[in-house]
Design a protein around this motif. Sequence first.
Motif, short mmCIF file in Angstrom:
data_model
loop_
_atom_site.label_atom_id
_atom_site.label_comp_id
_atom_site.label_asym_id
_atom_site.label_seq_id
_atom_site.Cartn_x
_atom_site.Cartn_y
_atom_site.Cartn_z
N MET A 287 0.84 -1.20 0.00
CA MET A 287 0.00 0.00 0.00
C MET A 287 0.88 1.25 0.00
N SER A 288 0.48 2.27 -0.75
CA SER A 288 1.20 3.52 -0.80
C SER A 288 0.36 4.63 -0.16
N LEU A 289 0.99 5.76 0.14
CA LEU A 289 0.24 6.88 0.65
C LEU A 289 -0.73 7.38 -0.43
N LYS A 290 -1.81 8.01 -0.01
CA LYS A 290 -2.88 8.37 -0.94
C LYS A 290 -3.02 9.88 -1.09
N LYS A 291 -3.21 10.33 -2.33
CA LYS A 291 -3.47 11.74 -2.58
C LYS A 291 -4.77 12.15 -1.89
N GLU A 292 -5.71 11.22 -1.82
CA GLU A 292 -6.98 11.53 -1.14
C GLU A 292 -6.75 11.85 0.33
N GLY A 293 -5.69 11.27 0.90
CA GLY A 293 -5.37 11.55 2.30
C GLY A 293 -4.94 13.00 2.48
N ILE A 294 -4.11 13.50 1.56
CA ILE A 294 -3.69 14.90 1.60
C ILE A 294 -4.90 15.81 1.45
N GLU A 295 -5.76 15.49 0.50
CA GLU A 295 -6.95 16.31 0.25
C GLU A 295 -7.83 16.36 1.49
N PHE A 296 -7.98 15.23 2.16
CA PHE A 296 -8.80 15.22 3.37
C PHE A 296 -8.16 16.06 4.47
N LEU A 297 -6.85 15.90 4.69
CA LEU A 297 -6.17 16.64 5.76
C LEU A 297 -6.31 18.15 5.55
N VAL A 298 -6.17 18.60 4.31
CA VAL A 298 -6.28 20.03 4.01
C VAL A 298 -7.69 20.52 4.27
N GLU A 299 -8.69 19.81 3.74
CA GLU A 299 -10.08 20.24 3.93
C GLU A 299 -10.47 20.19 5.40
N ASN A 300 -10.05 19.15 6.10
CA ASN A 300 -10.39 19.00 7.51
C ASN A 300 -9.78 20.13 8.33
N ARG A 301 -8.56 20.52 8.00
CA ARG A 301 -7.90 21.63 8.70
C ARG A 301 -8.64 22.94 8.45
N ILE A 302 -9.04 23.17 7.20
CA ILE A 302 -9.74 24.41 6.85
C ILE A 302 -11.10 24.48 7.54
N ARG A 303 -11.83 23.39 7.52
CA ARG A 303 -13.15 23.37 8.15
C ARG A 303 -13.03 23.51 9.68
N ASN A 304 -12.03 22.83 10.25
CA ASN A 304 -11.78 22.96 11.69
C ASN A 304 -13.05 22.71 12.50
N ASP A 305 -13.73 21.62 12.17
CA ASP A 305 -15.05 21.36 12.74
C ASP A 305 -15.15 19.91 13.20
N ARG A 306 -15.45 19.71 14.46
CA ARG A 306 -15.52 18.34 15.01
C ARG A 306 -16.60 17.50 14.34
N GLU A 307 -17.71 18.12 14.01
CA GLU A 307 -18.80 17.37 13.38
C GLU A 307 -18.36 16.84 12.02
#
Length: 224
Positions: A1-21
């Motif tokens: 298994m390799s690292l995923k571009k989708e993982g980067i995309e999620f981390l960036v969006e999750n950081r921007i949203r900054n929302d527990r829900e």
Amino acid sequence: MSLKKEGIEFLVENRIRNDREFYNSHKDIANKYVIEPLKELVIELTPYMLGVDGEMIVEPKTTKTISRIARDTRYTNDKTLYRDNMWIMFMRRRGEWIKPPGFYFDYSANGFEYGVGFTSTDKSIIDALRELIVSEDETFLDAYEAYNSQDMFTMGGDRYKKDKYTGKYADWLNMKSIYFYRREDDGDVLFGDCLAEHLIKGYEVIRPIYYLLLKAYIIATEMK
């Protein structure tokens, strides 16, 4: 298994949203594209790491070798809930007072970094390191030669604003904290199948430096 571009995309969006829900409703994505690939990377690196130091923690779990996505905001002014980078760290079990050195790998949308160093550096470790340098201990000489014979890794850390030491080893002696790092931004490597092999080649270059930092750590713990 390799690292995923989708993982980067999620981390960036999750950081921007900054929302527990949002985070709680997307934990399956976080696990699939961030945590699981990092677990696989830890597993791939484990044989090499145990060959370097049989006492290293190699469990492919968050809080063991893998960082959490959620940030600990108790002791920082930055109250952002989530990080947009992730890392793995191979080190011995932490002592009661000071932390051992380790090999690390960190990645984000800006690329990746890997190397060897401390998560935090107690003054007693730096004092022990200076003694090893001044006495030209064999472990230091091996590390010194390894560092000077390569052009991959750079020495980093806090340095005295005004040098206190001069001479051949001044660059080392004037560090108040120390680590060695390499930064890259090659997506083909980061998301390719040979990332573990790529990291191992780099870690092998700085392996003597790990043994130097480890020796300084052991001396410091024995003095506590």
